[in-house]
Design a protein around this motif. Structure first.
Motif, PDB file in Angstrom:
ATOM      1  N   GLU B  44     -49.232 -25.115  46.645  1.00  0.00           N
ATOM      2  CA  GLU B  44     -47.897 -24.672  46.784  1.00  0.00           C
ATOM      3  C   GLU B  44     -47.438 -24.072  45.606  1.00  0.00           C
ATOM      4  N   GLN B  45     -47.941 -24.132  44.449  1.00  0.00           N
ATOM      5  CA  GLN B  45     -47.333 -23.469  43.131  1.00  0.00           C
ATOM      6  C   GLN B  45     -48.245 -21.998  42.940  1.00  0.00           C
ATOM      7  N   MET B  46     -49.447 -22.425  43.332  1.00  0.00           N
ATOM      8  CA  MET B  46     -49.937 -20.987  43.356  1.00  0.00           C
ATOM      9  C   MET B  46     -49.391 -20.000  44.491  1.00  0.00           C
ATOM     10  N   ASP B  47     -49.409 -20.368  45.502  1.00  0.00           N
ATOM     11  CA  ASP B  47     -48.788 -19.678  46.331  1.00  0.00           C
ATOM     12  C   ASP B  47     -47.242 -19.003  46.160  1.00  0.00           C
ATOM     13  N   ASN B  48     -46.607 -19.799  45.442  1.00  0.00           N
ATOM     14  CA  ASN B  48     -45.380 -19.542  45.022  1.00  0.00           C
ATOM     15  C   ASN B  48     -45.342 -18.408  44.061  1.00  0.00           C
ATOM     16  N   ASN B  49     -46.307 -18.382  43.501  1.00  0.00           N
ATOM     17  CA  ASN B  49     -46.511 -17.386  42.289  1.00  0.00           C
ATOM     18  C   ASN B  49     -47.219 -16.125  42.610  1.00  0.00           C
ATOM     19  N   LEU B  50     -47.539 -16.206  43.815  1.00  0.00           N
ATOM     20  CA  LEU B  50     -48.304 -15.008  44.413  1.00  0.00           C
ATOM     21  C   LEU B  50     -47.430 -13.823  44.763  1.00  0.00           C
ATOM     22  N   ILE B  67     -57.151 -12.622  37.746  1.00  0.00           N
ATOM     23  CA  ILE B  67     -56.210 -13.303  38.488  1.00  0.00           C
ATOM     24  C   ILE B  67     -55.612 -14.345  37.807  1.00  0.00           C
ATOM     25  N   LEU B  68     -56.032 -15.208  37.117  1.00  0.00           N
ATOM     26  CA  LEU B  68     -55.580 -16.424  36.407  1.00  0.00           C
ATOM     27  C   LEU B  68     -54.887 -15.880  35.344  1.00  0.00           C
ATOM     28  N   SER B  69     -55.142 -14.820  34.542  1.00  0.00           N
ATOM     29  CA  SER B  69     -54.549 -14.411  33.531  1.00  0.00           C
ATOM     30  C   SER B  69     -53.319 -13.439  33.911  1.00  0.00           C
ATOM     31  N   SER B  70     -53.329 -12.700  34.940  1.00  0.00           N
ATOM     32  CA  SER B  70     -52.211 -11.824  35.117  1.00  0.00           C
ATOM     33  C   SER B  70     -51.225 -12.363  36.185  1.00  0.00           C
ATOM     34  N   VAL B  71     -51.588 -13.032  37.070  1.00  0.00           N
ATOM     35  CA  VAL B  71     -50.726 -13.625  38.213  1.00  0.00           C
ATOM     36  C   VAL B  71     -50.305 -15.176  37.750  1.00  0.00           C
ATOM     37  N   TYR B  72     -51.222 -16.064  37.002  1.00  0.00           N
ATOM     38  CA  TYR B  72     -50.828 -17.192  36.731  1.00  0.00           C
ATOM     39  C   TYR B  72     -50.608 -17.560  35.383  1.00  0.00           C
ATOM     40  N   HIS B  73     -51.072 -16.517  34.471  1.00  0.00           N
ATOM     41  CA  HIS B  73     -50.838 -16.562  33.103  1.00  0.00           C
ATOM     42  C   HIS B  73     -51.421 -18.031  32.153  1.00  0.00           C
ATOM     43  N   VAL B  74     -52.700 -18.163  32.834  1.00  0.00           N
ATOM     44  CA  VAL B  74     -53.126 -19.351  32.150  1.00  0.00           C
ATOM     45  C   VAL B  74     -54.588 -19.043  31.289  1.00  0.00           C
TER      46      VAL B  74
END
Lengths: 206, 404
Positions: B44-50, B67-74
């Motif tokens: 849910e959270q990943m889709d929400n941040n897409l 992807i993890l760094s620039s979309v999810y910032h992790v």
């Protein structure tokens, strides 16, 4: 009124128990005497509707219980018959009081007063005890209480005194007669204990 | 007294085996429920941040990392890319929308991201108090950061280099907070946003010791300027097929498609989730067997109790019902304890994730999949009591009573 006619029972068709006819008027008690192995418990189980006769009829209070379905037998037994066994049985997860509540629930009966019944048997102080915490004599009294709580019209007792000494034997049979009188129930005792003869007017030898 | 109450008393009268059965079931249920929860909430959270991002362009490296760094910032970024090349992509006629991202510094572990107004549009961000940044070194902070670090408008702070708290401090250029964002339930809640110029400025200093004349420097700079990544939306969905391949093959940049990488990530997860699920279902099965054995043994122990119930007028059906209730009580109690345990664990896990990744999981109510789990538990309970309840139905009470 308890009437049986040409009652026969067989466990496996090889051996057939033939029981003498019983004809008991509605105010009478009965002692059934017989030695071990002669089918005393079998007769009691037939009278209680726990076993079904091979042939013959059992008429209790004008109900031919040999024609009853399993469900009708359970219902009839719960409402009309109290049974006392040689060895007292309980639901061991319940206290004395709860055992009596259960008997009331299963007998579809809310008439009896649990405290008064225990009081009359002098075991009211054991109401919150588990069966395991009771002495043998107390256990026997509780099992009588369970049998009579629903004010049955017929009390069946299977060898209630065989393991007791003379004074306790007289004690127990007096309690049984007393309670039967109190609830206007008929008492039928099945035993090999000939000490009981003097306590009954009617007796039947198997 | 009732059959149900009798069943309850019976369960309490054998606490050890009841606790064992309940423990096993709740363990299995909580494991599965936790997996379902994490999977659902994470997805849910990943889709929400897409937010409809079709593609991310960044330096060569692992596409998942990009992807993890620039979309999810992790994760850490893959590196930087020249601004000139990023501009070329931005101006491509297939690209509808692009958002630049620059990393470099953090404050207390929260990332400072250099970007422009398009970022605010993309994540639909609103300012709760203050304004957007307009000058260099002005920042807007996410709502979670403002809450956690107790930051207010006009507060100044000094960033440290890199993405960890331990980086070298950039003491000469304090940032000043000009705005605080509304809660958006997106990554922006845990980011500090500023202009790209601020990031260039703060890092340019080191290299600026040698003298340049002013005009010259400007031209020169644009050539050397870098950004970390660029989020892209296409004009037409068809472009998602050709354009990423074109970038990967024809340029020194890397492109990655978030939806594809995320489904790949969940496939990797999937294997682990399936293995643990299998183990958890096995535990639930064992709990069913334990209930069965308990009931089966207890029938021998309490055969006189059962016979007595019949002689007191209890029907065969009532006896069976008693065992069915006992079994179902154990499984249903176990189920709800299990669900409770999984909720406790998710709170715990969310705290750990928050502390380590600045990424928290939102708790949700009982999910549909969990109602399925309740049905599975009930079926296990019914199967466990099937044989004992049939046996008790067929019990010969006369024989039992004569056994004494």
């Amino acid at each position: 009124m308890i009437v049986t006619k040409s009652l026969e029972f067989s466990y496996d068709n090889n051996f057939i128990f033939k029981f003498p006819n019983i004809n008991l008027k509605s105010t009478e008690n009965l002692l059934i005497l017989g030695n071990s192995g002669i089918g005393k418990s079998t007769l009691l189980h037939n009278l209680a509707g726990i076993l079904r006769p091979k042939s013959g009829t059992i008429n209790i209070f004008n109900n031919d219980i040999s024609k009853f379905s399993e469900y009708e037998l359970d219902k009839f037994r719960g409402e009309n018959i109290g049974i006392i066994f040689q060895k007292p049985h309980f639901v061991n997860s319940l206290t004395v009081g709860e055992n009596l509540e259960l008997a009331q629930f299963l007998g579809r009966n809310k008439r009896g007063d649990i405290k008064l019944t225990l009081e009359s048997l002098k075991i009211l102080d054991k109401i919150n005890k588990k069966p395991k915490e009771l002495s043998h004599g107390e256990k026997q009294r509780v099992s009588i209480a369970i049998a009579i709580i629903n004010s049955p019209k017929l009390i069946l007792a299977d060898e209630p005194t065989s393991s007791l000494d003379d004074s306790n034997c007289a004690n127990v049979i007096n309690i049984l007669k007393e309670q039967a009188l109190k609830y206007a129930a008929q008492l039928v005792v099945i035993t090999h204990d000939s000490r009981l003869k003097k306590h009954f007017k009617n007796s039947l030898d198997l | 007294m009732s059959i149900f109450k009798l069943s309850l008393k019976n369960i309490f009268s054998r606490p050890m085996s009841s606790v064992l059965s309940i423990m096993l079931l709740s363990l299995g249920v909580s494991m599965i429920s936790l997996l379902i929860l994490i999977n659902t909430v994470l997805k849910e959270q990943m889709d929400n941040n897409l937010k409809g991002i079709d593609m991310v362009v960044g330096a060569k490296g692992s596409p998942l990392q990009l992807i993890l760094s620039s979309v999810y910032h992790v994760d850490s970024p893959t590196g930087n890319i020249p601004l000139k090349e990023a501009k070329a992509i931005e101006n491509n006629k297939m690209v509808g929308y692009s958002v630049p991202l620059l990393y470099g510094d953090n404050y207390n572990g929260y990332r400072i991201v250099g970007t422009n107004s398009k970022f605010f549009e993309l994540y639909e961000l609103n300012i709760k108090s203050g304004n957007f940044f307009s000058k260099d070194f002005e920042v807007v902070v996410g709502s979670k950061i403002a809450d956690r670090l107790n930051l207010n408008l006009e507060d100044e702070f000094i960033s440290s280099h890199g993405l960890r708290e331990t980086g070298e401090a950039h003491a000469n250029n304090p940032f000043i907070i000009k705005g605080i964002l509304e809660f958006s339930n997106s990554v922006a809640d845990q980011l500090i946003l500023t202009s790209p110029e601020s990031i260039w400025e703060i890092h340019a200093e080191h290299d600026h010791d040698d003298e340049h004349d002013h005009d010259d420097e400007h031209d020169h700079d644009d050539d050397e300027k870098e950004i970390t990544a660029m989020l892209i939306k296409f004009k037409s969905p068809m472009n998602i097929i050709q354009f990423p391949r074109y970038i990967n093959e024809q340029t020194n940049l890397q492109s990655a498609v978030p939806s594809y990488e995320i489904s790949r990530l969940f496939k990797l997860f999937g294997f682990g989730i399936e293995t643990i699920s299998l183990l958890a279902y096995l535990i639930i099965l064992v709990s069913g067997i334990s209930i069965f054995i308990t009931l089966f043994n207890s029938m021998k122990e309490r055969k006189y109790d059962l016979a007595l119930i019949r002689t007191l007028g209890g029907t065969r059906f009532q006896l069976s019902l008693m065992l069915i209730y006992e079994s179902l009580l154990l499984t249903i109690i176990g189920f709800f304890i299990g669900i409770g345990l999984s909720r406790l664990s998710i709170i715990f896990i969310s705290k750990i994730m928050d502390a380590n990744f600045n990424y928290s999981l939102n708790n949700t109510g009982v999910l549909n999949d969990e109602w399925w789990l309740l049905i599975v538990s009930i079926i296990i309970g019914l199967v466990a009591c099937l044989i004992p309840s049939i046996q008790v139905y067929r019990m010969d009470i006369s024989k039992t009573l004569s056994d004494e």
